[in-house]
Design a protein around this motif. Structure first.
Motif, PDB file in Angstrom:
ATOM      1  N   ALA A 116      27.966 -99.068  -5.103  1.00 39.19           N
ATOM      2  CA  ALA A 116      29.327 -97.682  -5.324  1.00 39.19           C
ATOM      3  C   ALA A 116      28.222 -96.519  -4.528  1.00 39.19           C
ATOM      4  N   VAL A 117      26.740 -96.730  -4.752  1.00 41.94           N
ATOM      5  CA  VAL A 117      25.966 -95.456  -4.189  1.00 41.94           C
ATOM      6  C   VAL A 117      26.447 -95.686  -2.973  1.00 41.94           C
ATOM      7  N   GLY A 118      26.006 -96.604  -1.913  1.00 38.64           N
ATOM      8  CA  GLY A 118      26.153 -97.272  -0.681  1.00 38.64           C
ATOM      9  C   GLY A 118      27.222 -96.567  -0.752  1.00 38.64           C
ATOM     10  N   ARG A 119      28.540 -97.302  -1.070  1.00 41.04           N
ATOM     11  CA  ARG A 119      30.113 -96.413  -0.429  1.00 41.04           C
ATOM     12  C   ARG A 119      30.320 -95.072  -0.636  1.00 41.04           C
ATOM     13  N   ASN A 120      29.813 -94.318  -1.284  1.00 38.83           N
ATOM     14  CA  ASN A 120      29.538 -92.867  -2.067  1.00 38.83           C
ATOM     15  C   ASN A 120      29.215 -92.399  -0.432  1.00 38.83           C
ATOM     16  N   ALA A 121      27.370 -92.953  -0.182  1.00 43.36           N
ATOM     17  CA  ALA A 121      27.148 -92.160   1.075  1.00 43.36           C
ATOM     18  C   ALA A 121      27.698 -92.065   2.210  1.00 43.36           C
ATOM     19  N   GLU A 122      28.142 -93.810   2.298  1.00 47.74           N
ATOM     20  CA  GLU A 122      28.587 -93.296   3.696  1.00 47.74           C
ATOM     21  C   GLU A 122      29.639 -92.359   3.824  1.00 47.74           C
ATOM     22  N   ALA A 123      30.898 -92.014   2.423  1.00 47.85           N
ATOM     23  CA  ALA A 123      31.496 -91.057   2.900  1.00 47.85           C
ATOM     24  C   ALA A 123      30.802 -89.718   2.556  1.00 47.85           C
ATOM     25  N   ALA A 124      29.820 -89.517   2.461  1.00 47.74           N
ATOM     26  CA  ALA A 124      29.271 -88.062   2.202  1.00 47.74           C
ATOM     27  C   ALA A 124      28.421 -87.993   3.463  1.00 47.74           C
ATOM     28  N   GLY A 125      28.504 -88.889   4.901  1.00 53.44           N
ATOM     29  CA  GLY A 125      27.928 -88.974   5.630  1.00 53.44           C
ATOM     30  C   GLY A 125      26.001 -90.101   5.419  1.00 53.44           C
ATOM     31  N   VAL A 126      25.731 -90.420   4.848  1.00 54.81           N
ATOM     32  CA  VAL A 126      24.740 -90.668   4.570  1.00 54.81           C
ATOM     33  C   VAL A 126      24.369 -91.605   5.171  1.00 54.81           C
ATOM     34  N   ASP A 127      23.824 -91.977   6.277  1.00 54.06           N
ATOM     35  CA  ASP A 127      23.303 -93.571   6.181  1.00 54.06           C
ATOM     36  C   ASP A 127      21.846 -93.825   6.593  1.00 54.06           C
ATOM     37  N   ARG A 128      21.744 -95.509   6.862  1.00 51.92           N
ATOM     38  CA  ARG A 128      20.096 -95.758   7.618  1.00 51.92           C
ATOM     39  C   ARG A 128      19.381 -95.195   8.513  1.00 51.92           C
ATOM     40  N   HIS A 132      17.382 -88.206   1.629  1.00 47.80           N
ATOM     41  CA  HIS A 132      18.983 -89.512   1.130  1.00 47.80           C
ATOM     42  C   HIS A 132      18.297 -90.053   1.782  1.00 47.80           C
ATOM     43  N   ARG A 133      18.214 -90.521   3.161  1.00 45.41           N
ATOM     44  CA  ARG A 133      18.527 -91.362   3.789  1.00 45.41           C
ATOM     45  C   ARG A 133      17.669 -92.355   3.634  1.00 45.41           C
ATOM     46  N   THR A 134      15.845 -92.256   3.543  1.00 47.75           N
ATOM     47  CA  THR A 134      15.578 -93.083   2.696  1.00 47.75           C
ATOM     48  C   THR A 134      15.131 -93.657   1.250  1.00 47.75           C
ATOM     49  N   ARG A 135      16.717 -92.602   0.764  1.00 51.76           N
ATOM     50  CA  ARG A 135      16.966 -93.169  -0.394  1.00 51.76           C
ATOM     51  C   ARG A 135      17.496 -94.181  -0.639  1.00 51.76           C
ATOM     52  N   LEU A 136      18.692 -94.368   1.121  1.00 48.94           N
ATOM     53  CA  LEU A 136      19.105 -95.296   0.137  1.00 48.94           C
ATOM     54  C   LEU A 136      18.859 -96.725   0.591  1.00 48.94           C
ATOM     55  N   TRP A 137      17.686 -96.099   0.992  1.00 48.10           N
ATOM     56  CA  TRP A 137      17.234 -97.640   1.839  1.00 48.10           C
ATOM     57  C   TRP A 137      16.547 -98.302   0.845  1.00 48.10           C
ATOM     58  N   LEU A 138      15.735 -97.364  -0.522  1.00 44.29           N
ATOM     59  CA  LEU A 138      15.613 -97.438  -1.264  1.00 44.29           C
ATOM     60  C   LEU A 138      17.097 -98.586  -2.332  1.00 44.29           C
ATOM     61  N   ASN A 139      18.172 -97.628  -2.602  1.00 44.96           N
ATOM     62  CA  ASN A 139      19.659 -98.470  -3.376  1.00 44.96           C
ATOM     63  C   ASN A 139      19.197 -99.825  -2.516  1.00 44.96           C
ATOM     64  N   ASP A 140      19.198-100.128  -1.498  1.00 40.54           N
ATOM     65  CA  ASP A 140      20.454-101.201  -1.033  1.00 40.54           C
ATOM     66  C   ASP A 140      19.454-102.282  -1.499  1.00 40.54           C
ATOM     67  N   ALA A 141      17.981-102.079  -1.200  1.00 41.63           N
ATOM     68  CA  ALA A 141      16.681-102.806  -1.571  1.00 41.63           C
ATOM     69  C   ALA A 141      16.631-103.590  -2.944  1.00 41.63           C
ATOM     70  N   ALA A 142      17.345-102.042  -3.615  1.00 42.67           N
ATOM     71  CA  ALA A 142      17.321-102.689  -5.115  1.00 42.67           C
ATOM     72  C   ALA A 142      18.947-104.006  -5.627  1.00 42.67           C
ATOM     73  N   GLY A 143      19.603-103.255  -4.463  1.00 44.20           N
ATOM     74  CA  GLY A 143      20.850-104.130  -4.726  1.00 44.20           C
ATOM     75  C   GLY A 143      20.920-105.829  -3.949  1.00 44.20           C
ATOM     76  N   GLN A 144      19.501-105.287  -3.133  1.00 41.39           N
ATOM     77  CA  GLN A 144      19.443-107.347  -2.896  1.00 41.39           C
ATOM     78  C   GLN A 144      18.392-107.770  -3.425  1.00 41.39           C
ATOM     79  N   VAL A 145      18.211-107.180  -4.534  1.00 43.05           N
ATOM     80  CA  VAL A 145      16.660-108.222  -5.192  1.00 43.05           C
ATOM     81  C   VAL A 145      17.799-108.377  -6.577  1.00 43.05           C
ATOM     82  N   ILE A 146      18.521-107.571  -6.939  1.00 47.35           N
ATOM     83  CA  ILE A 146      19.262-107.768  -7.564  1.00 47.35           C
ATOM     84  C   ILE A 146      20.142-109.465  -7.117  1.00 47.35           C
ATOM     85  N   ARG A 147      20.698-109.403  -6.239  1.00 45.95           N
ATOM     86  CA  ARG A 147      21.495-109.655  -6.036  1.00 45.95           C
ATOM     87  C   ARG A 147      20.684-111.574  -4.774  1.00 45.95           C
TER      88      ARG A 147
END
Length: 565
Positions: free
Chosen positions: A453-465, A536-551
């Motif tokens: 959800a954070v990733g989707r919201n980030a995309e909508a707000a123009g935050v990318d990696r 914000h962009r760097t935190r998106l990397w961390l968010n996605d890393a957390a999702g990858q580890v849980i997955r």
């Protein structure tokens, strides 16, 4: 800097210090061949996370391991190693504590670089080479084809499949195997029970009951073109044996598949007797000098290998004893090339372990290595504070279908695998249907869904990696989350080494909790009219890393990682 990179640097430094000290002790004029080299391995430089993060990001006790061999005291050796480590790029400080612990603190950029590495590695993050190329036969469930899989077998399905996934994650060449017990008295009782049901007779005193018996009997009748009552009793019973066992086993395989468990090999016990495998096993043991005849029977001299008494293989009436099949089956596995043979058995088989280990030794193999037995304890289901003892369909015990119907596949698998195999567990069915943080599988799956959800919201707000600046990950919750994410490779290897999948389950719960705390403290998307920044962009990397580890962790348990909840 990833844990693997830090470990490699530490390995090289410790080996260098050991070589320098050996040279100094022997003198430079000593030849290399005359000077015994202290070899340092990857296992010697294992890193651990300090319980108190004020002590650094990583700790090692390598100096205490090697001090005696190098003729020095641990603190002095640790100081030498620390001096060299402090020169490595990405390491902020190195301290020596206590009797010789080495505490390592990475600089912010080096610590944060892990987030980008995890995202780039994707599904491969957490995998290793602990069992690289090792052939492993993992036998589990192996329930008799005389009824639905009961809750104890369901626990083995969840644990066995998770263990197979973990072995594969560290390089093991794993074969999932189901030992199909289609030989012996229980099959006779099953056939007689089916026939009695078809004829409208009471179930045999030593037979099987439950609605499923009537269902299987009806299916067998559908395959027979005629009136079953016209067949001689023995012919009718043989029909129900052949067709009924096949129907029952088809149902078992379907239930397992729906639970996310599929086997590579279904090995028929009956084939051991039909193929003369039992005779070949006895001949091999006879060649090794471990067989003798007494009282009209054939015996295996297992007392020579730690068993409490010798075992009859062929009884005086010429019938094979149960252990004869075990001998043939084990030899068959070894001849198929499996270096490690691991069997998951219920608590009622505890007394059988000694003779299986003696059998292994009699073949010239190493007990606990070539053959390993894991004993599991009982499972109790609870609903409304009361034990659930009966299955509506089976009529005797709770089955796999009952559990899945009550809580679903994900919750069922997760609940059964998050405890050590040697612990008796109570599964609260009410808890596992709750959408709350008290429900451990919901808690972990919700954390993953939140990362998406954070990733989707980030995309909508123009935050990318498009930018990654690890030095910007300076918040205490970011350091804690990075520390938790770094542990996956170690946890997976330890779970494989100790045969404890529950370590992965408890680990992803820890990651989920750490992620939720980071989420509450750090924003990935800007507030209101705030500008998108590299933070914000760097935190998106961390968010996605957390999702990858849980997955990745949930995948090792055969549990899904939902995108939305």
């Amino acid at each position: 800097m990833t844990p693997a990179e830090l470990s490699a640097s530490l390995l090289a430094i410790v080996q260098g210090v050991a070589d320098r000290r050996a040279e100094a002790a022997d003198g430079p004029e000593a030849s290399d061949s005359a000077r015994p080299r202290v070899e340092v391995t990857e296992a010697d430089v294992a890193l651990e996370r300090p319980k108190n993060r004020d002590h650094g990001d990583w700790a090692s006790n390598v100096a205490m391991k090697f001090a005696k061999r190098l003729g020095t005291n641990p603190r002095e050796l640790a100081a030498d190693i620390a001096a060299d480590l402090a020169e490595v790029d990405g390491i902020a400080t190195v301290d020596v504590a206590g009797p010789g612990f080495i505490n390592i603190t990475l600089d912010a950029a080096a610590a944060g670089a892990l987030a980008k590495s995890i995202v780039e590695q994707g599904d491969a993050y957490g995998r290793g080479s602990y069992y690289e190329g090792v052939t492993i036969d993992l036998e589990f469930v192996s329930a008799n084809p005389t009824g639905p899989i009961h809750i104890g077998g369901v626990r083995w399905a969840a644990m066995g499949d998770s263990l197979a996934r973990i072995f594969q994650a560290v390089g093991g060449l794993v074969t999932r195997e189901y030992y199909f017990n289609d030989h012996g008295g229980q099959i006779d009782r099953f056939a007689r029970s089916l026939l009695a049901s078809a004829l409208g007779e009471p179930a045999p005193e030593d037979g099987y009951g439950g609605v499923y018996i009537a269902e299987i009997a009806a299916r067998v009748l559908e395959t027979y073109d005629g009136d079953i009552r016209d067949l001689p009793r023995d012919e009718a019973q043989e029909l129900f044996r052949a067709e009924g066992v096949e129907f029952m086993f088809t149902d078992i395989k379907r239930s397992l598949h729906e639970f996310g468990v599929d086997f590579d090999v279904y090995f028929h016990e009956n084939s051991l007797h039909e193929s003369k495998a039992v005779e070949r096993a006895i001949a091999r043991l006879s060649e090794l000098g471990h067989i003798y005849e007494a009282d009209g029977a054939t015996w295996l001299r297992t007392t020579e290998f730690g068993d409490d008494r010798d075992r009859v293989i062929i009884k005086s009436d010429g019938e094979a004893a149960y252990i004869a099949g075990d001998l043939a089956y084990y030899l068959d596995k070894r001849e198929r090339g499996f270096e490690r043979n691991i069997i998951l058995l219920g608590a009622d088989h505890h007394g059988y372990v000694g003779r299986l280990m003696a059998m292994t030794a009699a073949f010239g193999d190493e007990p606990g290595v070539n053959l390993e037995i894991i004993i599991g304890q009982l499972v109790n289901l609870v609903r409304g504070g009361e034990p659930v003892r009966m299955s509506k369909r089976n009529g005797t015990v709770v089955s796999m279908e009952d559990l899945v119907e009550a809580v679903g596949v994900d919750a069922g698998r997760y609940a059964l695998v998050r405890y050590s195999a040697d612990s008796m567990i109570d599964i609260d069915l009410d808890l596992l249907t709750k959408r709350s943080n008290d429900n451990p599988v919901f808690y972990v799956q919700y954390a993953h869904a939140r990362t998406r959800a954070v990733g989707r919201n980030a995309e909508a707000a123009g935050v990318d990696r498009s930018v990654f600046d690890a030095s910007l990950l300076t918040h205490p919750t970011e350091a804690a989350l990075l520390g938790a994410l770094s542990e996956l490779p170690r946890v997976v290897q330890q779970a494989a080494e100790l045969r404890e999948p529950h370590r992965v389950a408890r680990y992803v719960e820890e990651v989920a909790g750490t992620y939720h705390r980071w989420y509450d403290a750090c924003r990935v998307t800007p507030l209101g009219d705030e500008e998108v920044t590299d933070v914000h962009r760097t935190r998106l990397w961390l968010n996605d890393a957390a999702g990858q580890v849980i997955r990745n962790g949930l995948g090792l348990l055969g549990v899904s990682a939902p995108e939305r909840m």
